[in-house]
Design a protein around this motif. Structure first.
Motif, PDB file in Angstrom:
ATOM      1  N   TYR A  84     -14.688 -29.970  24.395  1.00 49.05           N
ATOM      2  CA  TYR A  84     -14.803 -31.181  24.634  1.00 49.05           C
ATOM      3  C   TYR A  84     -15.313 -32.139  23.196  1.00 49.05           C
ATOM      4  CZ  TYR A  84     -15.404 -29.195  28.944  1.00 49.05           C
ATOM      5  OH  TYR A  84     -15.448 -27.867  30.603  1.00 49.05           O
ATOM      6  N   GLU A  85     -14.213 -32.900  23.094  1.00 47.55           N
ATOM      7  CA  GLU A  85     -14.155 -33.897  22.048  1.00 47.55           C
ATOM      8  C   GLU A  85     -14.378 -34.816  22.026  1.00 47.55           C
ATOM      9  OE1 GLU A  85     -11.932 -33.239  18.792  1.00 47.55           O
ATOM     10  OE2 GLU A  85     -11.338 -35.195  19.101  1.00 47.55           O
ATOM     11  N   PHE A  86     -15.960 -35.609  21.268  1.00 43.95           N
ATOM     12  CA  PHE A  86     -16.009 -36.987  21.458  1.00 43.95           C
ATOM     13  C   PHE A  86     -16.038 -37.599  20.585  1.00 43.95           C
ATOM     14  CE2 PHE A  86     -18.454 -33.856  23.870  1.00 43.95           C
ATOM     15  CZ  PHE A  86     -18.521 -34.738  25.347  1.00 43.95           C
ATOM     16  N   THR A  87     -15.872 -38.777  20.227  1.00 45.37           N
ATOM     17  CA  THR A  87     -15.559 -39.652  18.761  1.00 45.37           C
ATOM     18  C   THR A  87     -16.013 -41.068  19.274  1.00 45.37           C
ATOM     19  OG1 THR A  87     -13.003 -38.909  18.271  1.00 45.37           O
ATOM     20  CG2 THR A  87     -14.070 -40.689  17.693  1.00 45.37           C
ATOM     21  N   GLN A  88     -17.377 -41.035  17.838  1.00 43.83           N
ATOM     22  CA  GLN A  88     -18.472 -41.759  18.379  1.00 43.83           C
ATOM     23  C   GLN A  88     -17.201 -43.306  17.131  1.00 43.83           C
ATOM     24  OE1 GLN A  88     -21.386 -40.004  17.207  1.00 43.83           O
ATOM     25  NE2 GLN A  88     -22.731 -41.871  17.990  1.00 43.83           N
ATOM     26  N   PHE A  99     -16.672 -47.213  10.947  1.00 48.22           N
ATOM     27  CA  PHE A  99     -18.153 -45.804  11.148  1.00 48.22           C
ATOM     28  C   PHE A  99     -16.965 -45.090  13.070  1.00 48.22           C
ATOM     29  CE2 PHE A  99     -20.719 -44.318  14.329  1.00 48.22           C
ATOM     30  CZ  PHE A  99     -21.348 -43.309  13.630  1.00 48.22           C
ATOM     31  N   GLN A 100     -16.783 -43.670  12.428  1.00 46.70           N
ATOM     32  CA  GLN A 100     -16.325 -42.871  12.685  1.00 46.70           C
ATOM     33  C   GLN A 100     -17.085 -41.531  13.147  1.00 46.70           C
ATOM     34  OE1 GLN A 100     -11.847 -43.109  14.063  1.00 46.70           O
ATOM     35  NE2 GLN A 100     -12.381 -40.677  13.247  1.00 46.70           N
ATOM     36  N   HIS A 101     -17.372 -41.041  13.883  1.00 46.25           N
ATOM     37  CA  HIS A 101     -17.827 -39.405  13.788  1.00 46.25           C
ATOM     38  C   HIS A 101     -17.581 -39.073  15.046  1.00 46.25           C
ATOM     39  CE1 HIS A 101     -21.274 -36.631  13.169  1.00 46.25           C
ATOM     40  NE2 HIS A 101     -21.744 -37.139  14.662  1.00 46.25           N
ATOM     41  N   ILE A 102     -17.054 -37.725  14.669  1.00 45.93           N
ATOM     42  CA  ILE A 102     -16.971 -37.083  15.577  1.00 45.93           C
ATOM     43  C   ILE A 102     -17.781 -35.783  16.373  1.00 45.93           C
ATOM     44  CG2 ILE A 102     -14.732 -35.416  16.584  1.00 45.93           C
ATOM     45  CD1 ILE A 102     -13.012 -37.304  14.783  1.00 45.93           C
ATOM     46  N   TYR A 103     -18.086 -34.874  17.590  1.00 44.30           N
ATOM     47  CA  TYR A 103     -18.666 -33.999  17.530  1.00 44.30           C
ATOM     48  C   TYR A 103     -18.256 -32.985  18.691  1.00 44.30           C
ATOM     49  CZ  TYR A 103     -21.035 -36.874  20.637  1.00 44.30           C
ATOM     50  OH  TYR A 103     -21.452 -37.712  21.865  1.00 44.30           O
ATOM     51  N   ALA A 160     -10.662 -19.455  21.345  1.00 40.05           N
ATOM     52  CA  ALA A 160      -9.417 -19.610  21.802  1.00 40.05           C
ATOM     53  C   ALA A 160      -9.129 -20.673  20.890  1.00 40.05           C
ATOM     54  CB  ALA A 160      -9.197 -19.719  23.363  1.00 40.05           C
ATOM     55  N   LEU A 161      -9.776 -21.399  20.204  1.00 42.37           N
ATOM     56  CA  LEU A 161      -9.736 -22.180  19.836  1.00 42.37           C
ATOM     57  C   LEU A 161      -9.684 -22.703  17.912  1.00 42.37           C
ATOM     58  CD1 LEU A 161     -13.546 -24.136  20.354  1.00 42.37           C
ATOM     59  CD2 LEU A 161     -10.937 -24.682  21.293  1.00 42.37           C
ATOM     60  N   ASP A 162      -8.255 -23.665  17.980  1.00 40.82           N
ATOM     61  CA  ASP A 162      -7.566 -23.628  16.282  1.00 40.82           C
ATOM     62  C   ASP A 162      -8.890 -23.571  15.233  1.00 40.82           C
ATOM     63  OD1 ASP A 162      -5.193 -24.050  17.725  1.00 40.82           O
ATOM     64  OD2 ASP A 162      -4.829 -25.181  17.750  1.00 40.82           O
ATOM     65  N   ASP A 163      -8.616 -23.660  14.313  1.00 45.99           N
ATOM     66  CA  ASP A 163      -9.356 -23.728  12.975  1.00 45.99           C
ATOM     67  C   ASP A 163      -9.824 -24.885  12.483  1.00 45.99           C
ATOM     68  OD1 ASP A 163      -9.557 -21.004  12.486  1.00 45.99           O
ATOM     69  OD2 ASP A 163      -7.800 -20.937  11.052  1.00 45.99           O
ATOM     70  N   SER A 164      -8.425 -25.869  13.554  1.00 41.98           N
ATOM     71  CA  SER A 164      -8.847 -27.469  13.038  1.00 41.98           C
ATOM     72  C   SER A 164     -10.234 -28.097  13.829  1.00 41.98           C
ATOM     73  CB  SER A 164      -7.730 -28.089  13.021  1.00 41.98           C
ATOM     74  OG  SER A 164      -7.127 -28.141  14.224  1.00 41.98           O
ATOM     75  N   LEU A 165     -10.346 -27.494  14.956  1.00 47.94           N
ATOM     76  CA  LEU A 165     -11.377 -28.025  15.966  1.00 47.94           C
ATOM     77  C   LEU A 165     -12.524 -27.536  15.815  1.00 47.94           C
ATOM     78  CD1 LEU A 165      -9.204 -27.875  19.307  1.00 47.94           C
ATOM     79  CD2 LEU A 165      -9.293 -29.824  17.858  1.00 47.94           C
ATOM     80  N   LEU A 166     -12.796 -26.186  15.204  1.00 51.11           N
ATOM     81  CA  LEU A 166     -13.815 -25.495  14.962  1.00 51.11           C
ATOM     82  C   LEU A 166     -14.734 -26.538  14.093  1.00 51.11           C
ATOM     83  CD1 LEU A 166     -12.761 -21.729  14.161  1.00 51.11           C
ATOM     84  CD2 LEU A 166     -13.643 -22.638  16.584  1.00 51.11           C
ATOM     85  N   GLY A 167     -14.254 -26.747  13.120  1.00 44.27           N
ATOM     86  CA  GLY A 167     -15.375 -27.789  12.750  1.00 44.27           C
ATOM     87  C   GLY A 167     -15.853 -28.636  13.237  1.00 44.27           C
ATOM     88  N   TYR A 168     -16.252 -28.913  14.120  1.00 44.43           N
ATOM     89  CA  TYR A 168     -16.479 -30.207  15.033  1.00 44.43           C
ATOM     90  C   TYR A 168     -18.271 -29.291  15.885  1.00 44.43           C
ATOM     91  CZ  TYR A 168     -12.592 -33.156  13.582  1.00 44.43           C
ATOM     92  OH  TYR A 168     -12.324 -33.790  12.788  1.00 44.43           O
ATOM     93  N   ARG A 171     -23.681 -32.868  16.112  1.00 45.97           N
ATOM     94  CA  ARG A 171     -23.771 -33.475  17.344  1.00 45.97           C
ATOM     95  C   ARG A 171     -23.657 -35.325  17.367  1.00 45.97           C
ATOM     96  NH1 ARG A 171     -23.675 -29.120  18.641  1.00 45.97           N
ATOM     97  NH2 ARG A 171     -25.071 -27.664  19.182  1.00 45.97           N
ATOM     98  N   ALA A 172     -24.093 -35.455  18.103  1.00 45.11           N
ATOM     99  CA  ALA A 172     -24.078 -36.900  18.083  1.00 45.11           C
ATOM    100  C   ALA A 172     -25.321 -37.771  17.177  1.00 45.11           C
ATOM    101  CB  ALA A 172     -24.685 -37.475  19.566  1.00 45.11           C
ATOM    102  N   VAL A 173     -24.760 -38.861  16.835  1.00 47.06           N
ATOM    103  CA  VAL A 173     -25.449 -40.076  15.479  1.00 47.06           C
ATOM    104  C   VAL A 173     -25.760 -40.971  16.395  1.00 47.06           C
ATOM    105  CG1 VAL A 173     -24.676 -37.894  13.847  1.00 47.06           C
ATOM    106  CG2 VAL A 173     -23.737 -40.649  14.287  1.00 47.06           C
TER     107      VAL A 173
END
Length: 394
Positions: free
Chosen positions: A301-305, A337-341, A350-358, A362-364
């Motif tokens: 589950y990915e969220f982009t502010q 302004f863009q923030h991803i968590y 099962a997740l790709d490496d590109s997704l692990l960083g998020y 946490r939400a800001v």
């Protein structure tokens, strides 16, 4: 041996080439070029036999060039035109400097002729001082008259250049320094800068202060000065107006995306079995181990502010003497302004490496509208600087 012969051949060819260049310069009247080549070659091992041609050509080129310079000076002095003083002065400096470059190499011996090369040396100090005094007085009187009669800024700038040269020839001559300041001030274009906010959004004071603080722009223009705080003692020639027409701020948004991930991963090891479900052994009787692979699943589950501001305006240049619009340049800036968590449910392998960083984020808190407008200022400032740096008043 071959390598040594090649090096020797290269040296000989290079030497012949230099001799030919010196000879060509001498025969075509480029005496100083011939002198420069010869001096460069004679800096080392000047007594070697192979350096003899350079000594001969140096002697010839030097005799011809000082004869030419002396004749030119005599003609200019007879003409009696004070405008010739600069050429006469520079000619004496050249004569002195040229012989000073040769002196360290002397004596230079010509083997076949059994004599030292002859170089006519003269003390030019008195001539230089005398000519410099006359030139300084001429430059000063001329600049003083031009400064008194100049009308246009281009004329004041020309006087400024003459005075700068005078100060280089004779530093602090009479009141030259004061005259330089006067010519510079009268030749400078003074620009009054204002900002107008024609939007429905309040511009932060610190943003306006930053945009109008031209000391931080790194401008280095001798003849144009921008003032955001007008000074009473200065009569301004032009006005630059930063006119902000629109500031559009998007609402705060949170975009969500959900991914189902599946991957075959290594999960320990197990013994290799044959078709009879018996453990396989190798030639040494050792049990064969293989990676144990399993299929793992994960819900991601990915969220982009997201929030953006767009600033639109114009930069206007006006002539305050005629009150006419000179030029208008559009400016536009966007700051995002863009923030991803993200979080997950299941096995994160099962997740790709590109997704692990998020996953650790946490939400800001969203930045305020005022902060968004302020953050757009750096881009606006760069665009203003580009306009100011490239603009030339006609």
């Amino acid at each position: 041996m071959k390598k040594l012969l090649l090096i020797s051949f290269t040296i000989i060819v290079s030497s012949c080439s230099s001799v030919k260049k010196t000879e060509k310069a001498l025969n075509t009247g480029n005496y100083d070029q011939a002198i420069n080549i010869a001096l460069n070659k004679l800096k080392t091992n000047k007594n070697k036999k192979g350096k003899q041609p350079y000594i001969t050509m140096l002697e010839q080129a030097y005799a011809k060039v000082i004869d030419r310079d002396h004749n030119a000076i005599t003609y200019l002095e007879k003409e009696g035109n004070p405008a010739n003083l600069e050429r006469i002065y520079n000619s004496y400096l050249t004569l002195r400097d040229r012989q000073e470059r040769i002196k360290p190499l002397l004596p230079l011996y010509l083997i076949e002729e059994g004599r030292n090369a002859d170089f006519y040396m003269r003390n030019y100090d008195q001539k230089i001082i005398s000519t410099k005094d006359k030139l300084s007085e001429y430059l000063y009187s001329n600049a003083k008259n031009l400064l008194a009669t100049a009308k246009r800024k281009t004329e004041y700038r020309a006087v400024y250049e003459d005075l700068i040269y005078l100060d280089k020839v004779t530093p602090n001559y009479k009141n030259t320094v004061e005259m330089i300041k006067e010519a510079h001030k009268k030749g400078t274009d003074f620009v009054r800068v204002t900002m107008r906010n024609n939007t429905n959004v309040v511009i932060p004071r610190r943003l306006e202060s930053d945009l109008l603080n031209f000391g931080t722009y790194g401008l280095n223009n001798l003849w144009t000065v921008y003032h955001s705080r007008p000074q009473r003692a200065i009569k301004y020639d032009y006005a630059m107006e930063v006119d902000l027409r629109e500031i559009n701020i998007s609402p705060e948004q949170i975009k969500e995306r959900q991914l189902q991930k599946e991957k075959l991963v290594k999960d320990g090891w197990e013994y290799l079995l044959d078709e009879n479900d018996e453990i396989v052994v190798d030639d040494k009787g050792e049990k064969v181990k293989v990676d144990k692979m399993v299929t793992v699943h994960c819900e991601y589950y990915e969220f982009t502010q997201f929030k953006a501001v767009n600033v639109i305006g114009n930069v206007l240049y006006k002539n305050l003497r005629t009150n006419q619009l000179l030029d208008a340049f559009p400016i536009a800036s966007e700051h995002v302004f863009q923030h991803i968590y993200a979080n997950y449910n299941g096995d994160k392998r099962a997740l790709d490496d590109s997704l692990l960083g998020y996953l650790g984020a946490r939400a800001v808190q969203f930045p305020s509208n005022e902060q968004m407008v302020y953050d757009s200022g750096e881009d606006i400032k760069n665009k203003l600087k580009n306009i100011i740096t490239n603009y030339r008043f006609k």
